[in-house]
Motif scaffolding. Structure first.
Motif, PDB file in Angstrom:
ATOM      1  N   ALA A 114       0.830  -1.210   0.000  1.00  0.00           N
ATOM      2  CA  ALA A 114       0.000   0.000   0.000  1.00  0.00           C
ATOM      3  C   ALA A 114       0.862   1.256   0.000  1.00  0.00           C
ATOM      4  N   ASN A 115       1.944   1.228   0.766  1.00  0.00           N
ATOM      5  CA  ASN A 115       2.847   2.372   0.774  1.00  0.00           C
ATOM      6  C   ASN A 115       3.467   2.591  -0.607  1.00  0.00           C
ATOM      7  N   ALA A 116       3.920   1.501  -1.234  1.00  0.00           N
ATOM      8  CA  ALA A 116       4.533   1.626  -2.564  1.00  0.00           C
ATOM      9  C   ALA A 116       3.537   2.175  -3.571  1.00  0.00           C
ATOM     10  N   ALA A 117       2.300   1.698  -3.510  1.00  0.00           N
ATOM     11  CA  ALA A 117       1.281   2.212  -4.434  1.00  0.00           C
ATOM     12  C   ALA A 117       1.033   3.692  -4.201  1.00  0.00           C
ATOM     13  N   ALA A 118       1.085   4.114  -2.936  1.00  0.00           N
ATOM     14  CA  ALA A 118       0.897   5.528  -2.632  1.00  0.00           C
ATOM     15  C   ALA A 118       2.082   6.371  -3.100  1.00  0.00           C
ATOM     16  N   CYS A 119       3.241   5.746  -3.235  1.00  0.00           N
ATOM     17  CA  CYS A 119       4.426   6.444  -3.747  1.00  0.00           C
ATOM     18  C   CYS A 119       4.404   6.594  -5.270  1.00  0.00           C
ATOM     19  N   ALA A 120       3.661   5.733  -5.955  1.00  0.00           N
ATOM     20  CA  ALA A 120       3.706   5.678  -7.429  1.00  0.00           C
ATOM     21  C   ALA A 120       3.021   6.895  -8.046  1.00  0.00           C
ATOM     22  N   PRO A 121       3.599   7.453  -9.105  1.00  0.00           N
ATOM     23  CA  PRO A 121       2.968   8.594  -9.783  1.00  0.00           C
ATOM     24  C   PRO A 121       1.690   8.178 -10.493  1.00  0.00           C
ATOM     25  N   ALA A 122       0.755   9.102 -10.572  1.00  0.00           N
ATOM     26  CA  ALA A 122      -0.566   8.792 -11.127  1.00  0.00           C
ATOM     27  C   ALA A 122      -0.488   8.277 -12.556  1.00  0.00           C
ATOM     28  N   GLY A 123       0.442   8.816 -13.346  1.00  0.00           N
ATOM     29  CA  GLY A 123       0.519   8.426 -14.741  1.00  0.00           C
ATOM     30  C   GLY A 123       0.883   6.971 -14.963  1.00  0.00           C
TER      31      GLY A 123
END
Length: 239
Positions: A114-123
């Motif tokens: 979940a943390n990694a997904a929150a770090c990922a840019p929207a694009g």
């Protein structure tokens, strides 16, 4: 087959239903969709919205945990349909990952992902979302390790140093905890959980792409959304 165990999301204060899933080795194919994706943006609350230009309603919200077998099962059945609905301008899709599990090693797996997904840019977020599900660890094993999370991100085009630092230092954990609390406030009481304009959809729409499309059309026309039977404090396997 993965065994079913009691799962409680303490931060969200909700009881969950876990679906049995099987892994056959290698990376899974999830959310298959051949068309162009609708643009994705990260919203102020940390969720990711995917919608064609100008589309605000109906809102299809997906509450999920990347370690959850039930969520993987839904993604395998309906991930492509959800992308298609957004691309065709028929719905505004909002992804709301949160932490479901509270026992180890599932809890740490869940939090790292979940943390990694929150770090990922929207694009690149939707591609990374699918990559995480494609590599979901088997229940009861340690997975979603930091090196893997960074390597998978590179495979979908996320290669900047800021992302790696965000993953290694758990920089978005506050956002993950806030997402879990939001799930509780929204009344999430079982997974899989899809909501249309705030109303939980029925089992048929969870299982059938055609039924999901019909439910979205009903919501767009202002007709009542068929609701799913509430299941609280129980465990169930869907077949």
């Amino acid at each position: 087959m993965i065994g079913i165990g009691a799962v409680t999301a303490a931060a969200a204060g909700v009881a969950m239903v876990v679906v049995v899933a099987a892994r056959h080795g290698g990376e899974r194919t999830v959310g298959a969709y051949d068309g162009a994706l609708a643009p994705a943006v990260r919203q102020r609350d940390g969720s990711v919205a995917m919608a064609a230009a100008g589309v605000a309603k109906p809102v299809l919200e997906l509450y999920e945990d990347f370690q959850c077998p039930a969520c993987l099962s839904l993604e395998e059945r309906q991930g492509g349909t959800i992308k298609e609905l957004a691309a065709q301008g028929k719905a505004r899709v909002v992804y709301r990952p949160f932490q479901l599990f509270q026992q180890e090693p599932l809890m740490s797996n869940s939090r790292r992902a979940a943390n990694a997904a929150a770090c990922a840019p929207a694009g690149r977020w939707v591609a990374y979302h699918d990559k995480l599900y494609a590599n979901q660890p088997e229940e009861g094993t340690v997975g979603f390790t930091t090196p893997d999370l960074i390597r998978w991100a590179a495979e979908v085009g996320i290669r900047d140093a800021a992302f790696g630092a965000c993953v290694r230092q758990y920089q978005r954990m506050k956002a993950v905890d806030q997402a879990s609390a939001h799930a509780g406030r929204a009344g999430v009481n079982a997974t899989p959980y899809l909501a249309l304009n705030g109303a939980k959809v029925g089992d048929e729409a969870l299982d059938s792409p055609d039924a999901l499309k019909e439910a979205v059309a009903d919501a767009a026309a202002g007709r009542p959304v068929p609701r799913r039977t509430a299941i609280t404090g129980t465990l169930s396997a869907r077949h």
